[in-house]
Design a protein around this motif. Sequence first.
Motif, PDB file in Angstrom:
ATOM      1  N   PHE A  56       0.800  -1.141  -0.056  1.00 29.98           N
ATOM      2  CA  PHE A  56       0.129  -0.042  -0.103  1.00 29.98           C
ATOM      3  C   PHE A  56       0.800   1.236  -0.084  1.00 29.98           C
ATOM      4  O   PHE A  56       0.662   2.207  -0.740  1.00 29.98           O
ATOM      5  CB  PHE A  56      -0.914   0.253   1.247  1.00 29.98           C
ATOM      6  N   GLY A  57       1.775   1.190   0.872  1.00 30.96           N
ATOM      7  CA  GLY A  57       2.867   2.551   0.984  1.00 30.96           C
ATOM      8  C   GLY A  57       3.466   2.650  -0.367  1.00 30.96           C
ATOM      9  O   GLY A  57       3.859   3.787  -0.782  1.00 30.96           O
ATOM     10  N   LEU A  58       3.886   1.575  -1.055  1.00 35.07           N
ATOM     11  CA  LEU A  58       4.742   1.429  -2.267  1.00 35.07           C
ATOM     12  C   LEU A  58       4.023   2.202  -3.389  1.00 35.07           C
ATOM     13  O   LEU A  58       4.457   3.016  -4.198  1.00 35.07           O
ATOM     14  CB  LEU A  58       4.993   0.245  -2.606  1.00 35.07           C
ATOM     15  N   VAL A  59       2.683   1.775  -3.538  1.00 34.70           N
ATOM     16  CA  VAL A  59       1.695   2.423  -4.372  1.00 34.70           C
ATOM     17  C   VAL A  59       1.629   3.984  -4.068  1.00 34.70           C
ATOM     18  O   VAL A  59       1.722   4.956  -5.185  1.00 34.70           O
ATOM     19  CB  VAL A  59       0.539   1.568  -4.495  1.00 34.70           C
ATOM     20  N   MET A  60       1.373   4.331  -2.981  1.00 33.47           N
ATOM     21  CA  MET A  60       1.227   5.819  -2.587  1.00 33.47           C
ATOM     22  C   MET A  60       2.621   6.597  -2.885  1.00 33.47           C
ATOM     23  O   MET A  60       2.571   7.854  -3.300  1.00 33.47           O
ATOM     24  CB  MET A  60       0.941   5.924  -1.055  1.00 33.47           C
ATOM     25  N   THR A 451      -3.847  -2.928  -4.743  1.00 37.07           N
ATOM     26  CA  THR A 451      -4.871  -2.622  -5.238  1.00 37.07           C
ATOM     27  C   THR A 451      -5.667  -1.639  -4.115  1.00 37.07           C
ATOM     28  O   THR A 451      -6.276  -0.889  -4.491  1.00 37.07           O
ATOM     29  CB  THR A 451      -5.904  -4.090  -5.494  1.00 37.07           C
ATOM     30  N   LEU A 452      -5.482  -1.901  -3.023  1.00 31.04           N
ATOM     31  CA  LEU A 452      -5.857  -1.218  -1.972  1.00 31.04           C
ATOM     32  C   LEU A 452      -5.537   0.327  -2.068  1.00 31.04           C
ATOM     33  O   LEU A 452      -5.982   1.379  -2.002  1.00 31.04           O
ATOM     34  CB  LEU A 452      -5.693  -1.803  -0.680  1.00 31.04           C
ATOM     35  N   GLY A 453      -4.074   0.411  -2.370  1.00 32.16           N
ATOM     36  CA  GLY A 453      -3.607   1.546  -2.468  1.00 32.16           C
ATOM     37  C   GLY A 453      -4.010   2.452  -3.978  1.00 32.16           C
ATOM     38  O   GLY A 453      -4.409   3.503  -3.805  1.00 32.16           O
ATOM     39  N   VAL A 454      -4.265   1.782  -4.814  1.00 30.21           N
ATOM     40  CA  VAL A 454      -4.989   2.247  -5.967  1.00 30.21           C
ATOM     41  C   VAL A 454      -6.345   2.603  -5.819  1.00 30.21           C
ATOM     42  O   VAL A 454      -6.695   3.805  -6.225  1.00 30.21           O
ATOM     43  CB  VAL A 454      -4.795   1.270  -7.343  1.00 30.21           C
ATOM     44  N   LEU A 455      -7.173   1.998  -5.082  1.00 29.95           N
ATOM     45  CA  LEU A 455      -8.455   2.356  -4.611  1.00 29.95           C
ATOM     46  C   LEU A 455      -8.448   3.570  -3.838  1.00 29.95           C
ATOM     47  O   LEU A 455      -9.275   4.487  -3.991  1.00 29.95           O
ATOM     48  CB  LEU A 455      -9.105   1.174  -3.832  1.00 29.95           C
ATOM     49  N   ALA A 456      -7.312   3.570  -2.937  1.00 30.79           N
ATOM     50  CA  ALA A 456      -7.390   4.704  -1.948  1.00 30.79           C
ATOM     51  C   ALA A 456      -7.105   6.220  -2.925  1.00 30.79           C
ATOM     52  O   ALA A 456      -7.625   7.152  -2.805  1.00 30.79           O
ATOM     53  CB  ALA A 456      -6.564   4.600  -0.915  1.00 30.79           C
ATOM     54  N   LEU A 457      -6.227   6.081  -3.705  1.00 30.35           N
ATOM     55  CA  LEU A 457      -5.785   7.033  -4.629  1.00 30.35           C
ATOM     56  C   LEU A 457      -6.946   7.542  -5.414  1.00 30.35           C
ATOM     57  O   LEU A 457      -7.338   8.701  -5.706  1.00 30.35           O
ATOM     58  CB  LEU A 457      -4.833   6.636  -5.539  1.00 30.35           C
ATOM     59  N   CYS A 459     -10.162   7.109  -4.607  1.00 31.52           N
ATOM     60  CA  CYS A 459     -11.357   7.778  -4.016  1.00 31.52           C
ATOM     61  C   CYS A 459     -10.689   9.274  -3.595  1.00 31.52           C
ATOM     62  O   CYS A 459     -11.461  10.030  -3.739  1.00 31.52           O
ATOM     63  CB  CYS A 459     -11.256   7.112  -2.687  1.00 31.52           C
ATOM     64  N   ALA A 460      -9.248   9.467  -3.561  1.00 33.62           N
ATOM     65  CA  ALA A 460      -8.786  10.611  -2.881  1.00 33.62           C
ATOM     66  C   ALA A 460      -9.327  11.686  -4.326  1.00 33.62           C
ATOM     67  O   ALA A 460      -9.427  12.718  -4.154  1.00 33.62           O
ATOM     68  CB  ALA A 460      -7.587  10.693  -2.704  1.00 33.62           C
ATOM     69  N   TYR A 461      -8.998  10.955  -5.512  1.00 34.17           N
ATOM     70  CA  TYR A 461      -8.922  11.873  -6.629  1.00 34.17           C
ATOM     71  C   TYR A 461     -10.560  12.388  -6.871  1.00 34.17           C
ATOM     72  O   TYR A 461     -10.501  13.385  -7.133  1.00 34.17           O
ATOM     73  CB  TYR A 461      -8.390  11.123  -7.966  1.00 34.17           C
ATOM     74  N   ARG A 462     -11.482  11.414  -6.514  1.00 30.22           N
ATOM     75  CA  ARG A 462     -12.719  11.797  -6.581  1.00 30.22           C
ATOM     76  C   ARG A 462     -13.197  13.008  -5.722  1.00 30.22           C
ATOM     77  O   ARG A 462     -13.936  13.757  -6.152  1.00 30.22           O
ATOM     78  CB  ARG A 462     -13.679  10.502  -6.668  1.00 30.22           C
ATOM     79  N   VAL A 463     -12.768  12.692  -4.570  1.00 26.98           N
ATOM     80  CA  VAL A 463     -13.253  13.638  -3.703  1.00 26.98           C
ATOM     81  C   VAL A 463     -12.563  15.099  -4.145  1.00 26.98           C
ATOM     82  O   VAL A 463     -13.392  16.058  -4.174  1.00 26.98           O
ATOM     83  CB  VAL A 463     -12.719  13.241  -2.263  1.00 26.98           C
ATOM     84  N   ALA A 464     -11.319  14.997  -4.374  1.00 27.41           N
ATOM     85  CA  ALA A 464     -10.798  16.437  -4.830  1.00 27.41           C
ATOM     86  C   ALA A 464     -11.453  16.930  -6.253  1.00 27.41           C
ATOM     87  O   ALA A 464     -11.617  18.249  -6.280  1.00 27.41           O
ATOM     88  CB  ALA A 464      -9.199  16.172  -4.976  1.00 27.41           C
ATOM     89  N   ALA A 465     -11.936  16.111  -6.944  1.00 27.42           N
ATOM     90  CA  ALA A 465     -12.127  16.579  -8.241  1.00 27.42           C
ATOM     91  C   ALA A 465     -13.776  17.157  -8.077  1.00 27.42           C
ATOM     92  O   ALA A 465     -13.907  18.103  -8.649  1.00 27.42           O
ATOM     93  CB  ALA A 465     -12.304  15.515  -9.165  1.00 27.42           C
ATOM     94  N   ARG A 466     -14.510  16.444  -7.184  1.00 27.71           N
ATOM     95  CA  ARG A 466     -15.680  17.175  -6.661  1.00 27.71           C
ATOM     96  C   ARG A 466     -15.664  18.386  -6.005  1.00 27.71           C
ATOM     97  O   ARG A 466     -16.464  19.487  -6.300  1.00 27.71           O
ATOM     98  CB  ARG A 466     -16.567  16.118  -5.675  1.00 27.71           C
ATOM     99  N   ALA A 467     -14.591  18.525  -5.099  1.00 27.55           N
ATOM    100  CA  ALA A 467     -14.385  20.012  -4.377  1.00 27.55           C
ATOM    101  C   ALA A 467     -14.100  21.033  -5.490  1.00 27.55           C
ATOM    102  O   ALA A 467     -14.360  22.024  -5.477  1.00 27.55           O
ATOM    103  CB  ALA A 467     -13.390  19.591  -3.369  1.00 27.55           C
ATOM    104  N   ALA A 468     -13.176  20.666  -6.331  1.00 31.45           N
ATOM    105  CA  ALA A 468     -12.748  21.509  -7.325  1.00 31.45           C
ATOM    106  C   ALA A 468     -13.830  21.916  -8.388  1.00 31.45           C
ATOM    107  O   ALA A 468     -13.926  23.129  -8.878  1.00 31.45           O
ATOM    108  CB  ALA A 468     -11.867  20.824  -8.171  1.00 31.45           C
ATOM    109  N   ASP A 469     -14.883  20.967  -8.772  1.00 30.41           N
ATOM    110  CA  ASP A 469     -16.025  21.305  -9.579  1.00 30.41           C
ATOM    111  C   ASP A 469     -16.787  22.459  -8.730  1.00 30.41           C
ATOM    112  O   ASP A 469     -17.618  23.286  -9.306  1.00 30.41           O
ATOM    113  CB  ASP A 469     -16.849  19.898  -9.928  1.00 30.41           C
TER     114      ASP A 469
END
Length: 506
Positions: A56-60, A451-457, A459-469
């Motif tokens: 997980f840390g490697l992916v992050m 896979t957990l790291g990719v999913l966390a990324l 989710c973080a992207y979607r949250v930031a994208a909605r905030a930007a919109d």
Amino acid sequence: MPVLRVAVDIHRCRLLGLTGSAALAVGGAAAGALPVRDVPAPHSAAAGLGLAAAYFGLVMLSAAWALLGRTLRGPVPPSPRDLLLTLALWAAPLLLTPPLFSRDVYSYLAQGAMAEAGIDVYTHGPSRLGGPTAAEVAPVWRHTPTPYGPVFLGSAAVMAGWARADVATGVLGLRLVALLGVAMMALCLPALARRCGADPRTAVWLGGLNPLVLLHLVGDAHNDAVMLGLLGAGLVAALGGRPAAGAVLVTLAALVKAPAALGLPAVVLLRARRQSGRLPLLRAVLATGGAAAATTVAATAVAGTGYGWTTALDTPVSPGNWSLTSTLGRLTGAGLRRLGSGLAEFAVPAWHLAGLAATALAVLVVWKRHHWHRPVYAVGLSLGAVAVLGPAIRPWYVLWGVFLIAAAAPRGSVRPVRAAALLSGLLALVVMPSGFPPDHNQLLIAVGGSTLGVLALWCAYRVAARAADRAPRPEALPPAAPRPMDPPPQSDRPTGDPRRPQGSTA
């Protein structure tokens, strides 16, 4: 793939990378290259959770590095100083974690203890030392002499003496030595890039913040950090008009690991370019060779290890090594055995010889093309060829070439930089934190953690994208209405002589 709409800045990248390196450090406490007495059962819950956290840390960490690379092309790219501070931040969680991805640091400690005890490390393996330190060395290397030079063995002997057979203390001391090498690398990168006409920001990002640097030079304290730090310092000195100091430093780097000797031709050429008169190249060769010979004699005398390292450079590689030539040799041997040929045992040595010949040819081509105008770049490409085509390869070997390619690649030559970045990102994921090949269950856990790291990324992207919109865009805001007490706007241009009454004419 959706277009990235979220603004990427260095602060977000720092936080993401720090999260990754912290998770990697936590996971390494249970799944790293632990001392044998602390290794949990292979299929225990602690080992599984540690392995998942590490991946997980490697992916992050890899994602943070890739996103940080995007900021270099932004309107306000971070400065080299900002990038160096980011390197220090990401490295901090890895300072006290157990060794990661390799048990080589235990070999270093055992070899240092042998040198301190007066045992010939170029004749005997760590098994001759015995005791708790030798017990930590991977079985494949316990009977193998060392190929390292007297500069590194001298520093390892000092750390072994300081540790007094305490393995944890010795590992910490060798990690401090490696950190000194990483610091030298990081500080040399901007200077090398400026003198070579490259981009200092790209140099620090690719050569210093590279995940392979954090994982293998900081996390596992490989002596390649010392080699590259001394090599970079020597080339900076030679580029700055101090070829004698450059020759000394590059020779010291070669007395850590032999491939750094490829930097000496660059010192010769940089010295020859500054000389006038007859036979400048010959005089540069003699001066650089004299400085290198004197440095070798002095360093060997101080370390007290003798000159056995000159005959130990052919130390055998591990049987399962996955270098290009070893892999081709094993495949060829398997095919010959199926055909019933008695030549199968010669397949691997034959491919190793072919790889050495290809390396020599690649080095000659590189130096013929770049030797006069870009000698530092030629060194980087040559070291890359040695790592890729040699009989043995480890992920951190790739840094030999990447370090100098990052600092000296000509501006506008995107292909070698992209290739180095892609190769670094891929190799960051191929070695298990314990340093041993994975079994089926460990492979599944590693994939799950990634896979957990990719999913966390995501989710973080979607949250930031909605905030930007939802955020109002500056160009859509209506103009502010003037306040009642505000004076009427005044023009910057004078409308007439203030001494004349309104309506008067000259």
